[in-house]
Scaffold this motif. Sequence first.
Motif, PDB file in Angstrom:
ATOM      1  N   LEU A  19       5.277   1.761  11.276  1.00 58.93           N
ATOM      2  CA  LEU A  19       6.553   3.161  10.948  1.00 58.93           C
ATOM      3  C   LEU A  19       6.878   4.270  11.799  1.00 58.93           C
ATOM      4  O   LEU A  19       7.509   3.738  12.383  1.00 58.93           O
ATOM      5  CB  LEU A  19       6.224   3.692  10.014  1.00 58.93           C
ATOM      6  CG  LEU A  19       6.980   4.855   9.034  1.00 58.93           C
ATOM      7  CD1 LEU A  19       8.384   4.382   9.132  1.00 58.93           C
ATOM      8  CD2 LEU A  19       6.461   5.373   7.779  1.00 58.93           C
ATOM      9  N   LYS A  20       5.184   4.548  12.794  1.00 61.93           N
ATOM     10  CA  LYS A  20       5.518   5.881  13.554  1.00 61.93           C
ATOM     11  C   LYS A  20       6.123   4.894  15.002  1.00 61.93           C
ATOM     12  O   LYS A  20       6.802   5.434  15.094  1.00 61.93           O
ATOM     13  CB  LYS A  20       4.103   5.968  14.059  1.00 61.93           C
ATOM     14  CG  LYS A  20       3.172   6.160  13.132  1.00 61.93           C
ATOM     15  CD  LYS A  20       1.933   6.604  13.472  1.00 61.93           C
ATOM     16  CE  LYS A  20       0.971   7.371  12.161  1.00 61.93           C
ATOM     17  NZ  LYS A  20      -0.522   7.928  12.569  1.00 61.93           N
ATOM     18  N   ALA A  21       6.342   3.888  15.644  1.00 57.42           N
ATOM     19  CA  ALA A  21       6.496   3.362  15.859  1.00 57.42           C
ATOM     20  C   ALA A  21       8.410   3.292  15.964  1.00 57.42           C
ATOM     21  O   ALA A  21       9.135   2.767  17.311  1.00 57.42           O
ATOM     22  CB  ALA A  21       6.220   1.825  16.840  1.00 57.42           C
ATOM     23  N   MET A  22       8.184   2.784  14.661  1.00 60.22           N
ATOM     24  CA  MET A  22      10.128   2.606  14.811  1.00 60.22           C
ATOM     25  C   MET A  22      11.021   3.795  14.538  1.00 60.22           C
ATOM     26  O   MET A  22      12.587   3.629  15.043  1.00 60.22           O
ATOM     27  CB  MET A  22       9.909   1.983  13.129  1.00 60.22           C
ATOM     28  CG  MET A  22      11.107   0.992  12.589  1.00 60.22           C
ATOM     29  SD  MET A  22      11.428  -0.375  11.256  1.00 60.22           S
ATOM     30  CE  MET A  22      10.097  -0.872  12.217  1.00 60.22           C
ATOM     31  N   ALA A  64      13.081  -1.658   7.907  1.00 52.61           N
ATOM     32  CA  ALA A  64      11.605  -1.595   7.677  1.00 52.61           C
ATOM     33  C   ALA A  64      11.818  -2.199   6.082  1.00 52.61           C
ATOM     34  O   ALA A  64      11.617  -1.463   5.602  1.00 52.61           O
ATOM     35  CB  ALA A  64      10.841  -1.565   8.702  1.00 52.61           C
ATOM     36  N   ARG A  65      10.579  -3.312   6.141  1.00 53.90           N
ATOM     37  CA  ARG A  65      10.109  -3.525   4.489  1.00 53.90           C
ATOM     38  C   ARG A  65       8.666  -3.777   4.427  1.00 53.90           C
ATOM     39  O   ARG A  65       8.276  -4.229   5.489  1.00 53.90           O
ATOM     40  CB  ARG A  65      10.340  -4.907   3.945  1.00 53.90           C
ATOM     41  CG  ARG A  65      11.758  -4.851   3.856  1.00 53.90           C
ATOM     42  CD  ARG A  65      12.021  -5.505   2.938  1.00 53.90           C
ATOM     43  NE  ARG A  65      13.392  -6.272   2.464  1.00 53.90           N
ATOM     44  CZ  ARG A  65      14.718  -6.790   2.365  1.00 53.90           C
ATOM     45  NH1 ARG A  65      14.361  -8.218   3.142  1.00 53.90           N
ATOM     46  NH2 ARG A  65      15.943  -6.919   1.825  1.00 53.90           N
ATOM     47  N   PHE A  66       7.989  -2.468   3.394  1.00 54.46           N
ATOM     48  CA  PHE A  66       6.955  -2.672   3.399  1.00 54.46           C
ATOM     49  C   PHE A  66       6.527  -3.156   2.378  1.00 54.46           C
ATOM     50  O   PHE A  66       6.661  -2.308   1.045  1.00 54.46           O
ATOM     51  CB  PHE A  66       5.912  -1.455   3.643  1.00 54.46           C
ATOM     52  CG  PHE A  66       7.060   0.061   4.972  1.00 54.46           C
ATOM     53  CD1 PHE A  66       5.493  -1.003   6.142  1.00 54.46           C
ATOM     54  CD2 PHE A  66       7.505   1.170   4.636  1.00 54.46           C
ATOM     55  CE1 PHE A  66       6.404   0.169   6.865  1.00 54.46           C
ATOM     56  CE2 PHE A  66       7.838   1.027   5.769  1.00 54.46           C
ATOM     57  CZ  PHE A  66       7.202   0.462   7.082  1.00 54.46           C
ATOM     58  N   TYR A  67       4.928  -4.262   2.668  1.00 61.59           N
ATOM     59  CA  TYR A  67       4.847  -4.668   0.963  1.00 61.59           C
ATOM     60  C   TYR A  67       3.730  -3.949  -0.219  1.00 61.59           C
ATOM     61  O   TYR A  67       2.349  -4.111   1.147  1.00 61.59           O
ATOM     62  CB  TYR A  67       4.654  -6.129   1.308  1.00 61.59           C
ATOM     63  CG  TYR A  67       6.278  -7.400   1.825  1.00 61.59           C
ATOM     64  CD1 TYR A  67       7.009  -7.339   0.371  1.00 61.59           C
ATOM     65  CD2 TYR A  67       6.273  -7.179   3.241  1.00 61.59           C
ATOM     66  CE1 TYR A  67       8.371  -7.664   0.644  1.00 61.59           C
ATOM     67  CE2 TYR A  67       7.819  -7.664   3.649  1.00 61.59           C
ATOM     68  CZ  TYR A  67       8.421  -7.858   2.455  1.00 61.59           C
ATOM     69  OH  TYR A  67       9.890  -8.628   2.599  1.00 61.59           O
ATOM     70  N   ASP A 101       0.796  -1.080   8.711  1.00 56.47           N
ATOM     71  CA  ASP A 101       1.869  -0.799   8.515  1.00 56.47           C
ATOM     72  C   ASP A 101       2.441   0.686   8.674  1.00 56.47           C
ATOM     73  O   ASP A 101       3.511   0.886   9.282  1.00 56.47           O
ATOM     74  CB  ASP A 101       2.087  -0.468   6.901  1.00 56.47           C
ATOM     75  CG  ASP A 101       2.629  -1.944   6.649  1.00 56.47           C
ATOM     76  OD1 ASP A 101       2.932  -3.050   6.996  1.00 56.47           O
ATOM     77  OD2 ASP A 101       2.021  -2.647   5.366  1.00 56.47           O
ATOM     78  N   GLN A 102       1.238   1.700   8.629  1.00 57.53           N
ATOM     79  CA  GLN A 102       1.770   3.275   9.401  1.00 57.53           C
ATOM     80  C   GLN A 102       2.124   3.345  11.355  1.00 57.53           C
ATOM     81  O   GLN A 102       2.540   3.716  11.538  1.00 57.53           O
ATOM     82  CB  GLN A 102      -0.089   3.890   9.404  1.00 57.53           C
ATOM     83  CG  GLN A 102       0.069   4.073   7.432  1.00 57.53           C
ATOM     84  CD  GLN A 102      -0.898   4.875   7.604  1.00 57.53           C
ATOM     85  OE1 GLN A 102      -1.034   5.774   8.237  1.00 57.53           O
ATOM     86  NE2 GLN A 102      -1.841   4.573   6.509  1.00 57.53           N
TER      87      GLN A 102
END
Length: 622
Positions: free
Chosen positions: A534-537, A515-518, A530-531
């Motif tokens: 991220l948890k699911a990913m 992932a990329r977070f901007y 985003d959080q």
Amino acid sequence: MLNAQGIVTPKGQRLYSRAQEQIRLHRNEEAAGLLEKCIREAPHFTDAYLALGMLYCDTRQFSRAADVFRQASTACPACTQAFALPLARTLCQAQQYEHASSVLDQWAKPAVLHPAMKAEYERIRQNIQFGKYAVNARRTDTLVNMGPRINSQYDEYFPSISHDDSTLVFTRRTNGVDEDFYIAQRDSCGGWFIARDMGSPPNSGMQEGAQMLSADGHYLFFMRCGNRSENGWEAGGCDLYFSFTKDGGWSQPVPFGATINTPAYEGMPSLSSDNKELYFVSDRPGGYGGKDLWMSRFEDGLWQVPVNLGPEVNTPFDETAPFIASDNQTLYFASDGHPGLGGNDVFYSRKKQGKWQRPENMGYPFNSVFDDVSLCLSADGRKGYLASNRNGGLGNMDLYEAKIPEAARPEPYTYVFGIAYDSLDKRRLNYAQIEWRDAETGEKLYHYQSNRGDASYMASVSLNRKYSLHVYRVGYADYNDTVSFTTTHVQPPDTLNFPLLDFNYSPPLHDTLLARFYFLRSNVLLNDSDQVQLKAMIAPYLDQPHTEFFVNGYTDDSGTPAINEELSYARARTVTDLLGSLGVSDDKIHTQGWADANPIAPNDTEEHRQQNRRVELVLRKP
């Protein structure tokens, strides 16, 4: 008129007041004449003796000062106690050590001394013992004045020399008020061209001084005085700043953050050769009295909370002007608290097993009864440049050159220069991280980074040691090697380049960009969506063995190198902290801030810049 300091006639008081006015105007000869008349008029006026003695000390006439204090003790027997320590101190500075020792022996020292007086007594006693030994010991080389192209009628101090010994930068104080940086270049015969003002930046209308050039020549660290902050606590008085090379000149000065700068005094910086340890002077709380030496390490994109160098180095008096040698193990500094010859002397201390050892005096006549301060070393560690107000100079404080005594030289080391580059298309790669470890013990010794400009680095490493090298950069396979050096090379240095292999060509491990977070400008926090993402990913990978997560933070190119590096680390740490809260162990997370390296879009519009303000989460598995 009866004064607590003795009987003073109206005429004596008038003479004393006129003398004080002349001292304020720096008319020392007129002031001395008036004080001598005052003493003849009022021979029991101890303030007049004290003022005249201190005036002679300030003008480095120590024998005359001792005569004044001796006269005071005779003329005012009841005040003998008040003049015992000043008399012993000036006799010591006049190198009359036996007489100084006799004064202390005859002094009816009170059973209980005030702590400050007790410290002064011990200092004088130690200086007498050291002075007797130093003047009879094997002498070091005498200092050589650097001449009228460098020195002037004004004060010159805090020299710093470039790695190739061709450029000298120093501080000059004109008219006793304005401090600015001056620079001089060597001529073809090995001498110096006339020093000139460095201009703005870094000079300004404020007081700039005590500068230090980094080993790679890309940074200038210095002290600026007269600062004030809006909130009243982030800065005050003298603080630390730095400039970096930009467009053929220097950038506008940037202050260090509140971790380093406080309302107390911070000044006289010295940076280790790997740019990771900052030594400086401060009188902040937590010291041992007066000004102390402190050190802060640069870790995870931030300067850490400074630590005091401890009681082996610091005393109840002043320790100033640190200079950390290129071996990162030998520290030079000035002190008026350790046993010396009087005034400030230059000392050195070596680090062993992480602890600084008891300092050693550089010896006589390298040190003198005058103030000898702000030593810096040439790249090979054999030659020193320092400031002294000893007799024979062109002004009060001049710059001198001297050979460093062999016993006081840094541990043998060599300089290593190189670049990091793409092994396929030969592009230079900035922000490559270069770790040096002891090949036998695995101890981490140095950490360098290829710079933002030409992707070069300059390392200073000890000789006769086997090193394991680990070089890494985002998007490239790690580079590992083992090297050792047995001979010192300074001009030119040893060359060691690092060709790095792009992951896309032949990745040794399977890396997956999850992932990329901007981020918005200056923001370091993940938004709620985003959080959740991220948890699911990462949920499917939490129980898989042998997986690792690489968290890489980035910025656009709008900030300074230091700000970008700090900001990219902060963004990466936000993701790292969330991974940790989800149960990922620390040894499986690798966090790195890459500043503005590896942009995925040109930094030409705000939309493109936002694409570069990101954190990338990479999964690595066998």
